[in-house]
Motif scaffolding. Structure first.
Motif, PDB file in Angstrom:
ATOM      1  N   GLU A 726       0.823  -1.207   0.000  1.00  0.00           N
ATOM      2  CA  GLU A 726       0.000   0.000   0.000  1.00  0.00           C
ATOM      3  C   GLU A 726       0.861   1.263   0.000  1.00  0.00           C
ATOM      4  N   LEU A 729       2.492   1.698  -3.487  1.00  0.00           N
ATOM      5  CA  LEU A 729       1.543   2.211  -4.481  1.00  0.00           C
ATOM      6  C   LEU A 729       1.234   3.682  -4.223  1.00  0.00           C
ATOM      7  N   GLU A 733       1.204   6.888  -6.753  1.00  0.00           N
ATOM      8  CA  GLU A 733      -0.023   7.674  -6.949  1.00  0.00           C
ATOM      9  C   GLU A 733       0.173   9.133  -6.561  1.00  0.00           C
ATOM     10  N   MET A 750      -1.428  -5.859   0.796  1.00  0.00           N
ATOM     11  CA  MET A 750      -1.176  -5.932  -0.647  1.00  0.00           C
ATOM     12  C   MET A 750       0.209  -6.512  -0.881  1.00  0.00           C
ATOM     13  N   ARG A 757       0.676  -4.990 -10.424  1.00  0.00           N
ATOM     14  CA  ARG A 757      -0.436  -4.809 -11.366  1.00  0.00           C
ATOM     15  C   ARG A 757      -1.030  -3.403 -11.247  1.00  0.00           C
ATOM     16  N   ALA A 758      -1.159  -2.923 -10.003  1.00  0.00           N
ATOM     17  CA  ALA A 758      -1.715  -1.576  -9.817  1.00  0.00           C
ATOM     18  C   ALA A 758      -0.765  -0.506 -10.369  1.00  0.00           C
ATOM     19  N   LYS A 761      -0.908  -0.115 -14.168  1.00  0.00           N
ATOM     20  CA  LYS A 761      -2.048   0.655 -14.683  1.00  0.00           C
ATOM     21  C   LYS A 761      -1.715   2.150 -14.760  1.00  0.00           C
TER      22      LYS A 761
END
Length: 812
Positions: A726, A729, A733, A750, A757-758, A761
């Motif tokens: 988390e 990511l 972000e 996670m 995968r996140a 994206k």
């Protein structure tokens, strides 16, 4: 239509007439009051327009309402899922029970919802795994689910359903045990029943309530006059009569018939926990013609009937034996001999000779009691000498009119069942130990990564002349030795990284033949033999070399344990076809073509009580301090991960003692085309990469994260750390720009693959370097993405820096 949506349409003609009359009457009254015809006509036109507009709106709304979905009616679903013999339940995403049929309620109750059912621990894990597979893939299944009582067993299937895939449909089927009475009924109706009749034996299958379930054609003809009659449901006793001397006759024969000797053979399975006594189940009733002497008197020809009875008992699948009144064995069929493991030795003198010392007196008293008392039956639990740890149920029945024979013993032949139980238990134990070994190896690799990393960092601050330098080197060397042990654990647990190739097994043997000769020594006669036309196999050549070396070293140690160190070691390869596998009748090896590796020695062999444990990790028969106990377990893991099978057995000598051991490895033949060599990515050495870069390091273990951060920072990289998926990511972000993500695989919350995968994206071209104590092969099964790299734990400071440099160079 239910709900009243079309009521207006149903009464439309009457309603239109009433409205028209009302409108005209209202316009007339308005005309009389105002005296103006124009006003009345305008009023009437406005009412007409208003009514027509309302009618049009209602007509447009009706189709839209009819096109909507109705609220689910679960009572209709419950009626639809009522299926005989199958329990069906529907659960939502919160694992709440939406509906279930009656059989589900009978088996599990309505207060339990899958996957949380009253099952044992292993079955609950299977059911939870099935639920996850069904939500993920749309379908999941679980075999042999055991109830908490250990008696009920089911197979389960779960499928995702619903307009939004919001439900799981569960189906449960009970596993049925083999019905011996049904098998016997089919035999009586076939050639076996005719064979008995020709031998003078009439047979009937009778339930515990005394009603007939099935009869042979001879019995049907003697009892009813019609050989084709089934007689099912009729009273068995009604077909017979007895005279003043308690002789038994067929009722239809009257006094002209010959007396019959009645023998009851209980068919209740002694191994079944549901059968408390032989009287609780069906029985096979045998009527043997005793014959009538001159003058109509009974000549007591029961002794003459005994050979016929022995022939009959010898053809039955149930283990049966007869004793005299003193308890001496008279006869036993092959099934009984197999059940007591006395096929070669034959019958002992007394039944008590078959059981352990504690059960001898009890069994001897029971045999004498049934032999001299009334013709009753029962059963008792005994422990055989051949299987002292597994009690069996021995049935006893007193018989009369058979000469010396007075007690009939019955024992189910459970040899095959016991063998399968042991194989399943051993396979289950090996799987559990493998999972434990893989988990321990993963956690230990994290610890070793930190130890080796800190040793490398300390060595950077110490020169070879320092007093602490040698101590740090010793710590590092022992850490590397521990790392090799974890690799062996991963090999046993089938979680190591394999790089399979299509190859010929003799080529691998040739590569290590010179090494093997040096390992076994000059005193051992080492021979290599190869079969012709061997099929190609798909395996990792380096791991196969490890298998051959470990087996050869194990054979060498077995030969040396005899004392003089001389002996013979043979390594051979064979080709075995699918037809030969089918002839073997193995329940473990599927029928296919195999290339077989056989390593055979003439050493001391393996003790019979330890041969089932030799593939377990840390198990060894060597002296303390000699051997880690991981050699054969590593072989087992490599062979199983390569899709093969391995077996160990002793070579029997002339005196019945082991004259050596033999290890047989079955590798499936590869029938496809030889795969093309994968394109190698040209990677620059780390020393050629001097551009630095920004790295995102994601690792949940604090010590590993600290070591990796210091190592990469010393290599010239800007490192940002995160403690879990988390946080990693979130860095992306929040607008963080990085050249490479270095991440662990297994993390709480996670994990690494989910985070990757996140991230892809958001940044599709971001290269990712995974580091893990698990195998790369397992990782690639979980996530298959491009531009992904891998480094196994434990790694040194130099290795992590070099790997990051290679990835950075390859990604530019």
């Amino acid at each position: 239509m239910i709900g009243g949506k079309n009521i207006v349409a149903i009464k439309q003609p009457a309603l239109v007439g009433s409205l028209a009359a009302g409108f005209v009457l209202s316009a007339a009254l308005l005309w009389m009051v105002t005296g103006s015809a124009v006003t009345a006509v305008a009023f009437l036109a406005a009412l007409a327009v208003f009514v027509l507009a309302g009618y049009a709106i209602n007509a447009m709304r009706a189709p839209a309402e009819s096109a909507g979905f109705a609220v689910p009616d679960w009572s209709v679903t419950v009626a639809a899922i009522e299926q005989p013999g199958m329990a069906v339940a529907i659960t939502d995403r919160a694992n709440r029970l939406a509906c279930a049929n009656q059989l589900y309620a009978n088996w599990f109750g309505t207060h339990f919802a899958p996957p949380t059912l009253p099952l044992d621990r292993a079955s609950l894990e299977k059911l939870n795994r099935t639920a996850r597979e069904a939500w993920r893939d749309g379908h999941g299944s679980a075999d042999v689910l055991m109830g908490e009582n250990g008696e009920s067993r089911w197979n389960a299937v779960a499928e995702r359903a619903g307009r939004g895939d919001d439900y799981l449909v569960w189906r449960f089927e009970a596993l049925q045990e083999e019905d011996m009475s049904a098998t016997m009924a089919a035999r009586l109706a076939g050639p076996f029943g005719k064979l008995l009749s020709r031998a003078g034996i009439e047979a009937a299958l009778v339930g515990a309530d005394g009603t007939i379930r099935a009869v042979g054609q001879g019995f049907a003809e003697r009892a009813s006059g019609d050989a084709a009659a089934t007689m099912a449901g009729q009273d068995f006793v009604a077909q017979l009569r007895s005279d003043e001397r308690d002789r038994i006759f067929f009722s239809r024969d009257g006094r002209r018939g010959s007396p019959q000797t009645l023998i009851q053979v209980p068919l209740a399975d002694p191994a079944s926990a549901d059968v408390k006594s032989a009287a609780d189940g069906p029985s096979l009733m045998l009527l043997i013609d005793s014959g009538v002497g001159i003058g109509g008197g009974w000549d007591g020809a029961g002794q003459a009937a005994t050979p016929q009875l022995e022939a009959l008992l010898g053809a039955l699948p149930l283990g049966l034996a007869m004793t005299d009144r003193d308890g001496r064995f008279l006869f036993a069929n092959n099934a009984f001999l197999r059940a007591i493991d006395q096929e070669k030795e034959g019958l002992p003198q007394f039944p008590s000779d078959l059981v352990v010392r504690e059960d001898k007196a009890v069994l001897a008293d029971a045999v004498r009691r049934f032999g001299r008392g009334s013709g009753s039956s029962g059963d008792m639990a005994v422990r055989l000498r051949s299987q002292p740890e597994e009690p069996v149920s021995l049935g006893l029945a007193g018989v009369r009119g058979l000469g010396e024979a007075s007690v009939l013993l019955s024992l189910a032949d459970s040899t095959e069942e016991t063998r399968l139980k042991r194989q399943v238990a051993q396979a289950t134990k090996m799987q559990a130990v493998g999972q434990l070994a893989g988990g321990v190896a993963h956690d230990f690799n994290n610890v070793l990564t930190a130890i080796i990393g800190y040793c490398d960092l300390m060595l950077l601050r110490h020169s070879p002349g320092d007093s602490d330098y040698d101590d740090i080197q010793q710590i590092r060397a022992n850490s590397n030795r521990a790392a090799s042990l974890t690799r062996q654990l991963l090999a046993f647990s089938r979680q190591q990284t394999l790089r399979p190739e299509v190859l010929q097994l003799p080529d691998v043997v040739s590569e290590v033949s010179q090494l093997l000769k040096r390992l076994v020594g000059e005193k051992i006669n080492f021979t290599i033999r190869h079969d012709r036309d061997l099929g190609m196999v798909r395996a990792d050549p380096q791991q196969l070399e490890q298998v051959i070396v470990n087996l050869a070293v194990n054979a060498r140690d077995a030969i040396h344990s005899r004392g003089d160190g001389t002996g013979k070691l043979t390594l051979s390869t064979r080709r075995i076809s699918a037809s030969e596998i089918r002839k073997m009748g193995s329940d473990i090896i599927p029928a296919a073509d195999y290339t077989v590796l056989i390593v055979q020695d003439d050493g001391c062999g393996v003790p019979a009580d330890k041969i089932g444990k030799i593939f377990e990790p840390f198990f060894t028969t060597k002296e303390q301090g000699k051997g880690t106990g991981l050699g054969l377990s590593t072989v087992y893991g490599i062979v199983k991960q390569s899709g093969g099978f391995i077996f160990a057995d002793n070579i029997e000598g002339l005196n019945g003692k082991p004259a050596g051991a033999r290890f047989t490895v079955y590798l499936p033949v590869y029938h496809g085309d030889a795969p093309k060599a994968a394109k190698q990515v040209e990677e620059a050495p780390a020393s050629d990469w001097s551009g630095g870069g920004k790295l995102l390091l994601v690792e949940d273990e604090d010590m590993v994260r600290a070591v990796a951060e210091r190592a990469l920072t010393r290599a010239g990289y800007q490192v940002t750390t995160a403690a879990d998926g988390e946080e990693g990511l979130a860095e992306i972000e929040n607008g963080g720009t990085f050249d490479l993500v270095v991440s662990d695989v297994v993390m709480p919350g996670m994990d690494g693959p989910a985070m990757a995968r996140a991230i892809r994206k958001i940044m599709p071209e971001m290269p990712i370097l995974f580091m893990s104590g698990y195998a790369e092969e397992q990782l690639r099964r979980d996530i298959d993405i491009d531009n992904m790299f891998f480094i196994p734990k434990p790694f040194s400071v130099a290795q992590i820096g070099q790997k990051v440099g290679e990835v950075m160079a390859a990604s530019k």
